[in-house]
Design an enzyme around this catalytic site. Structure first.
Site, PDB file in Angstrom:
ATOM      1  N   LYS A  28       0.816  -1.200   0.000  1.00  0.00           N
ATOM      2  CA  LYS A  28       0.000   0.000   0.000  1.00  0.00           C
ATOM      3  C   LYS A  28       0.858   1.262   0.000  1.00  0.00           C
ATOM      4  O   LYS A  28       0.415   2.333  -0.353  1.00  0.00           O
ATOM      5  CB  LYS A  28      -0.892   0.034   1.253  1.00  0.00           C
ATOM      6  CG  LYS A  28      -1.862  -1.105   1.393  1.00  0.00           C
ATOM      7  CD  LYS A  28      -2.618  -0.930   2.730  1.00  0.00           C
ATOM      8  CE  LYS A  28      -3.454  -2.112   3.044  1.00  0.00           C
ATOM      9  NZ  LYS A  28      -4.063  -1.986   4.418  1.00  0.00           N
ATOM     10  N   GLY A  29       2.102   1.109   0.443  1.00  0.00           N
ATOM     11  CA  GLY A  29       2.914   2.276   0.790  1.00  0.00           C
ATOM     12  C   GLY A  29       3.121   3.302  -0.309  1.00  0.00           C
ATOM     13  O   GLY A  29       3.277   4.484  -0.034  1.00  0.00           O
ATOM     14  N   ASP A  40       7.506   3.022  -2.166  1.00  0.00           N
ATOM     15  CA  ASP A  40       7.693   4.098  -1.190  1.00  0.00           C
ATOM     16  C   ASP A  40       9.139   4.189  -0.714  1.00  0.00           C
ATOM     17  O   ASP A  40       9.716   5.268  -0.648  1.00  0.00           O
ATOM     18  CB  ASP A  40       6.737   3.925   0.012  1.00  0.00           C
ATOM     19  CG  ASP A  40       6.760   2.515   0.619  1.00  0.00           C
ATOM     20  OD1 ASP A  40       7.531   1.651   0.141  1.00  0.00           O
ATOM     21  OD2 ASP A  40       6.000   2.279   1.578  1.00  0.00           O
ATOM     22  N   ASP A  71      14.717  -0.630   1.462  1.00  0.00           N
ATOM     23  CA  ASP A  71      15.355  -0.855   2.755  1.00  0.00           C
ATOM     24  C   ASP A  71      16.387  -1.979   2.561  1.00  0.00           C
ATOM     25  O   ASP A  71      17.508  -1.717   2.131  1.00  0.00           O
ATOM     26  CB  ASP A  71      14.221  -1.223   3.730  1.00  0.00           C
ATOM     27  CG  ASP A  71      14.661  -1.368   5.164  1.00  0.00           C
ATOM     28  OD1 ASP A  71      15.588  -0.684   5.576  1.00  0.00           O
ATOM     29  OD2 ASP A  71      14.052  -2.177   5.900  1.00  0.00           O
ATOM     30  N   ARG A  93      -0.417   6.566   7.518  1.00  0.00           N
ATOM     31  CA  ARG A  93      -0.259   6.654   6.062  1.00  0.00           C
ATOM     32  C   ARG A  93      -0.733   7.993   5.520  1.00  0.00           C
ATOM     33  O   ARG A  93      -0.260   8.467   4.487  1.00  0.00           O
ATOM     34  CB  ARG A  93      -1.087   5.563   5.358  1.00  0.00           C
ATOM     35  CG  ARG A  93      -0.563   4.165   5.527  1.00  0.00           C
ATOM     36  CD  ARG A  93      -1.279   3.239   4.531  1.00  0.00           C
ATOM     37  NE  ARG A  93      -1.140   1.839   4.901  1.00  0.00           N
ATOM     38  CZ  ARG A  93      -0.086   1.082   4.626  1.00  0.00           C
ATOM     39  NH1 ARG A  93       0.946   1.600   3.980  1.00  0.00           N
ATOM     40  NH2 ARG A  93      -0.040  -0.183   4.977  1.00  0.00           N
TER      41      ARG A  93
HETATM   42  P1  IMP Z   1      12.776  -4.022   1.652  1.00  0.00           P
HETATM   43  O1  IMP Z   1      12.221  -5.246   0.980  1.00  0.00           O
HETATM   44  O2  IMP Z   1      13.489  -4.368   2.930  1.00  0.00           O
HETATM   45  O3  IMP Z   1      13.606  -3.150   0.736  1.00  0.00           O
HETATM   46  O4  IMP Z   1      11.569  -3.198   2.172  1.00  0.00           O
HETATM   47  C1  IMP Z   1      10.715  -2.559   1.361  1.00  0.00           C
HETATM   48  C2  IMP Z   1       9.382  -2.371   2.039  1.00  0.00           C
HETATM   49  O5  IMP Z   1       9.478  -2.379   3.469  1.00  0.00           O
HETATM   50  C3  IMP Z   1       8.852  -1.020   1.680  1.00  0.00           C
HETATM   51  O6  IMP Z   1       8.081  -1.080   0.493  1.00  0.00           O
HETATM   52  C4  IMP Z   1       8.005  -0.668   2.888  1.00  0.00           C
HETATM   53  O7  IMP Z   1       6.708  -1.172   2.718  1.00  0.00           O
HETATM   54  C5  IMP Z   1       8.667  -1.378   4.044  1.00  0.00           C
HETATM   55  N1  IMP Z   1       9.530  -0.453   4.831  1.00  0.00           N
HETATM   56  C6  IMP Z   1      10.878  -0.456   4.903  1.00  0.00           C
HETATM   57  N2  IMP Z   1      11.330   0.518   5.709  1.00  0.00           N
HETATM   58  C7  IMP Z   1      10.231   1.173   6.148  1.00  0.00           C
HETATM   59  C8  IMP Z   1      10.051   2.315   7.006  1.00  0.00           C
HETATM   60  O8  IMP Z   1      10.977   2.952   7.529  1.00  0.00           O
HETATM   61  N3  IMP Z   1       8.761   2.693   7.216  1.00  0.00           N
HETATM   62  C9  IMP Z   1       7.689   2.052   6.654  1.00  0.00           C
HETATM   63  N4  IMP Z   1       7.821   0.991   5.842  1.00  0.00           N
HETATM   64  C10 IMP Z   1       9.089   0.548   5.593  1.00  0.00           C
HETATM   65 MG    MG Z   2       6.079  -1.326   0.609  1.00  0.00          MG
END
Ligand code: IMP
Ligand code: MG
Length: 195
Positions: free
Chosen positions: A54-55, A114, A117, A179
């Protein structure tokens, strides 16, 4: 309009850092710049934007309106992928809960998320969309936490690099809260000092 002053709202707000990390106006300016760069890089008048729910819903809505100034045929689709439960830590696995429905065969695709990470979501989604026949695939994120990367992945377009804080607002949530904030701010946790 009636202000929400109940105790539930008060305790939720106390989790948040009072100062925005990135203001509404900074986001809007950066979104204009990103749209200009994307439009000049992509050698086509046609693109499929895939917004990661959703982000990314709010960022996508703003970005797509800026892109419409330069590109005439923009298709929009959504994918819902989840790697986080109700916590600030990644579960490690990516589950595709809702897949795209537009035919992607040979098309130029821009994945909009969004935040990046660990990099797991975008790297796995890129493979998934390639398997579905997408042609050129580009990625755009509003926020990047480079210090948290677990897989090698560099998005093509990044709004802002941020330090290792858990952030909310402008589509991003903490356990489904915050959000709707029009700016980005930090959740206050003992190990998540927002400075
Ligand atoms: P990744 O797979 O670890 O790169 O994470 C990506 C997803 O984790 C993003 O699309 C977000 O939905 C969630 N996410 C990572 N860090 C944050 C944060 O600081 N706040 C909110 N959602 C996060
Ligand atoms: Mg996300």
């Amino acid at each position: 309009m009636k202000e929400n002053t109940d105790s539930c709202q008060d305790s939720a707000v106390s989790e948040l850092n009072e100062e925005p990390l990135i203001s509404e106006i900074e986001i809007q300016h950066r979104t204009v710049e990103l749209a200009r760069r994307i439009a000049s890089d992509i050698n086509s008048d046609e693109i499929v934007i895939i917004s990661v729910l959703k982000g990314a819903f709010m960022f996508t809505a703003d970005l797509i309106r800026r892109l419409a100034k330069y590109m005439h045929y923009i298709q929009l689709d959504f994918i819902r992928a989840k790697s986080y439960g109700d916590s600030t830590k990644s579960s490690g696995n990516l589950i595709i809960e809702t897949d795209t429905t537009i035919d992607l065969a040979g098309k130029c695709v821009l994945i909009v998320d969004d935040i990046i990470d660990t990099g797991n979501t975008l790297s796995k989604l890129t493979v998934h969309l390639r398997d579905k026949g997408a042609g050129e695939i580009k990625t755009c994120v509003l926020l990047d936490k480079p210090s948290r990367r677990e897989v090698v992945f560099k998005p093509d377009y990044v709004g802002f690099d941020i330090p290792n804080h858990f952030v909310v607002g402008y589509g991003l949530d903490f356990a489904e809260k915050y959000r709707s904030l029009p700016y980005i701010t930090c959740v206050q946790e003992s190990e998540n000092e927002c400075k």
